[in-house]
Scaffold this active site. Structure first.
Site: not given
Ligand code: AGP
Length: 608
Positions: A2, A74, A482, A489, A505, A603
């Site tokens: 939000c 959100w 990652e 994502e 495994h 974000k």
């Molecule tokens: C990353 O691509 C993601 N959008 C998400 O995992 C992010 O890294 C996570 O929410 C942590 O955010 P921050 O680094 O702002 O704490």
């Protein structure tokens, strides 16, 4: 997540507020809305979906107003819909926008229904409007009503509110959810994100938990949790337009991938000298403190946690320190035992991630030596609440999928591993070697970006699949994780990561022609073992896409072998991450997803 923006001005604010909402779109949202004071009435417009749809309504209705509040939502409580979008109102008189979660909303809602209030949404936020109305009907000002409401509200919130009876002032309140005041000329703003108002002002006041403020076009008053008027520091930040616009790139994510050589230079610049890292780069006294550290605890979320997993290996190999790592959302609930002389490290791009902030606040009650944050946003809550900080200096990251923030976190964490080793007088030769390698890192990242063409050619054979497997070993396993996170994502392809040795495994059962396998094969002491693991995949009909050291000469048959530029072993995870970012981006491009604002994501995740 939000976003809040509010304005009191001597000019019309409708356009400014919508412009601010656009600037916060990167945070992720599902609906947007605005409430504009028009003396006799309040124009209340909301739209499900993009801010542009709200803007279309504004263009059609042309409301004029000098006082207003606006919001991108959100969904947490109640589905994404126009009815659940903010602002929420009470009896056409009090309008509010809210970020955060009101944890005791069920009880409060019931009690307000008892007072005769009717709820039109399923949100936890609407009750704030009714609560303010209730207290204002008792004869209180909006400011006093906010204090009375605060006594009842449990949870995290940033609130902005306006009242039909006052066309001059708005009231805001903050508790564990970011909120700031922007100081303009003949106008004042409030926002949850400085980017929202950066085009109007560069002077910000970051409110503290418990603060309530009353804002008009020409004045503001801030009161702390005990209702005492306080002065808070004004911070001047220049957020250039260039940093927050896409330029010639198709997406912010693409821009941020290609900005990485410069971003990493900015992380390293002024922090290394000669053959070593400089002293006290994490803050005054940090080098002396590091000499005492015997153990490390890392807490972070998502991509930042992956950076922590790589760093845990560096802390052990370079600084000879044991390191425990936890998801920030889990850390508090495992009853952690804290050994003497432990350092707690938080890693966060935004510095506003609620899980990470809650973990830090829990850790502060334990007997850690100190807390240290790796963060990209100097004005963030995490930066303010930690004893020591190193800013990654990556510049604003707008794409929801973290790219340059991750790469710069890794560079910063390497500086930390070197600093810890230096304070303990350990491994001087290795420190010198890595310091020199760090200087070359931006150039090597530039080289790895040149592999784009080969990766663009691979992308179609992954874009038409539903699943993908990422493999890495040792320090490359977090990079594989990652890579998988990035792909799921933004392309919505289900992706998992495994240490390659674990395949046999269980996950080997998944291998067939529909399961592309993306593997990281740098030069290492276990390179041969990894190649054997990949042969197991090939033998079962799996298609391999291998990012490898030039010495790896494997026949991948249907897949592709991409040779990576050489660099110091300790920095290879940073370099091998780059093609995985490009691959995810190119795959998502082919699948036509909303790359910068992937569905359901935000974000900055400001709720626990
Ligand atoms: C990353 O691509 C993601 N959008 C998400 O995992 C992010 O890294 C996570 O929410 C942590 O955010 P921050 O680094 O702002 O704490």
């Amino acid at each position: 997540m939000c976003g809040i923006i509010a304005a009191a001005s001597t000019r019309n604010v409708g356009k400014l507020l919508v412009q601010g909402l656009h600037k916060m779109e990167y945070r992720g949202y599902d609906s947007a809305g605005i409430a504009l004071h028009q003396n006799e009435s309040i124009a209340h417009l909301r739209a499900l979906g993009k801010v542009q749809l709200l803007e279309n309504k504004m263009i059609a209705e042309k409301p004029k107003s000098k006082l207003g509040i606006a919001h991108t939502r959100w969904a947490t409580h109640g589905e994404p819909s126009e009815i659940n979008a903010h602002p929420h109102k009470s009896k056409d008189s009090v309008y509010i926008v809210h970020n955060g979660i009101i944890e005791n909303y069920v009880d409060l809602r019931e009690s307000l229904i008892g007072y005769g209030y009717e709820f039109s949404s399923q949100t936890d936020s609407e009750l704030i409007a009714h609560l303010l109305d209730l207290h204002m009907n008792e004869g209180n000002s909006m400011l006093d009503a906010m204090y009375l409401a605060k006594e009842k509200l449990e949870g995290a919130y940033a609130i902005a509110a306006i009242d039909i009876k006052d066309n001059t002032n708005l009231v805001v309140a903050r508790n564990k959810s970011p909120l700031l005041i922007g100081l303009g000329t003949d106008e004042m703003f409030a926002a949850s994100d400085p980017l929202a108002i950066a085009q109007m002002t560069n002077d910000f006041i970051f409110l503290e938990d418990g603060d309530v403020a009353e804002i008009s076009a020409n004045s503001y008053k801030i009161f702390d949790s005990s209702k005492k008027e306080v002065t808070r520091e004004v911070t001047h930040i220049d957020i250039s337009n260039q940093a927050t616009s896409k330029g010639d790139y198709r997406h912010f994510m693409e821009k941020e991938i290609y900005e990485q050589p410069e971003a990493v230079s900015n992380t390293i610049d002024g922090r290394i000298g000669g053959e070593d890292v400089l002293d006290n780069i994490f803050g005054l006294g940090s080098s002396d403190l590091f000499a005492k550290v015997k153990r490390i605890q890392i807490v972070a979320c998502g991509t930042s946690l992956h950076a922590g997993r790589v760093a845990a290996n560096w802390f052990s190999s370079i600084a000879e320190l044991p390191c425990q790592i936890d998801y920030a959302s889990e850390y508090r609930y495992r009853n952690p035992h804290v050994d003497d002389d432990s350092l707690i490290i938080t890693i966060s791009q935004s510095g506003e991630t609620a899980d990470t902030l809650a973990a830090l606040s829990y850790a502060k009650e334990k007997n850690y030596l100190a807390s240290l944050a790796i963060c990209n946003v100097p004005t963030s809550s995490l930066a303010r609440e930690s004893d020591f900080v190193l800013f990654t200096n990556a510049g604003p990251e707008i794409g929801v999928a973290s790219t340059k923030a991750f790469t710069t976190q890794l560079a910063a964490l390497m500086l930390l591993a070197l600093s810890l080793a230096k304070s303990k007088d350990l491994n001087p030769k290795l420190r010198g070697r890595i310091t020199n390698a760090l200087r070359l890192l931006p150039e090597i990242i530039s080289e790895s970006l040149l592999q784009k063409e080969q990766i663009v050619a691979i992308a179609p054979s992954i874009a038409n699949k539903d699943n993908a497997l990422f493999l890495g070993r040792g320090i490359f396993y977090p990079i594989a994780k990652e890579g998988a996170l990035k792909l799921k994502e933004i392309s919505y392809i289900h992706a998992e990561a495994y240490p390659a040795g674990e395949l046999k495994h269980g996950p080997l059962a998944l291998i067939d022609e529909n399961m592309p396998v993306i593997a990281l094969a740098p030069e290492s002491e276990i390179a041969e073992k990894l190649i054997s693991n990949l042969e197991e995949v090939k033998a079962r009909g799996g298609t391999l896409y291998v990012f490898a050291d030039p010495s790896v000469k494997m026949d991948v048959k249907a897949g592709e072998l991409v040779h990576m530029p050489k660099c110091d072993f300790f920095l290879t995870p940073i370099v091998y991450n780059i093609p995985l970012q490009i691959l995810s981006y190119e795959v998502a491009l082919l699948r036509g997803t909303d790359i910068d604002q992937p569905r359901n994501l935000a974000k900055s995740v400001t709720v626990e």
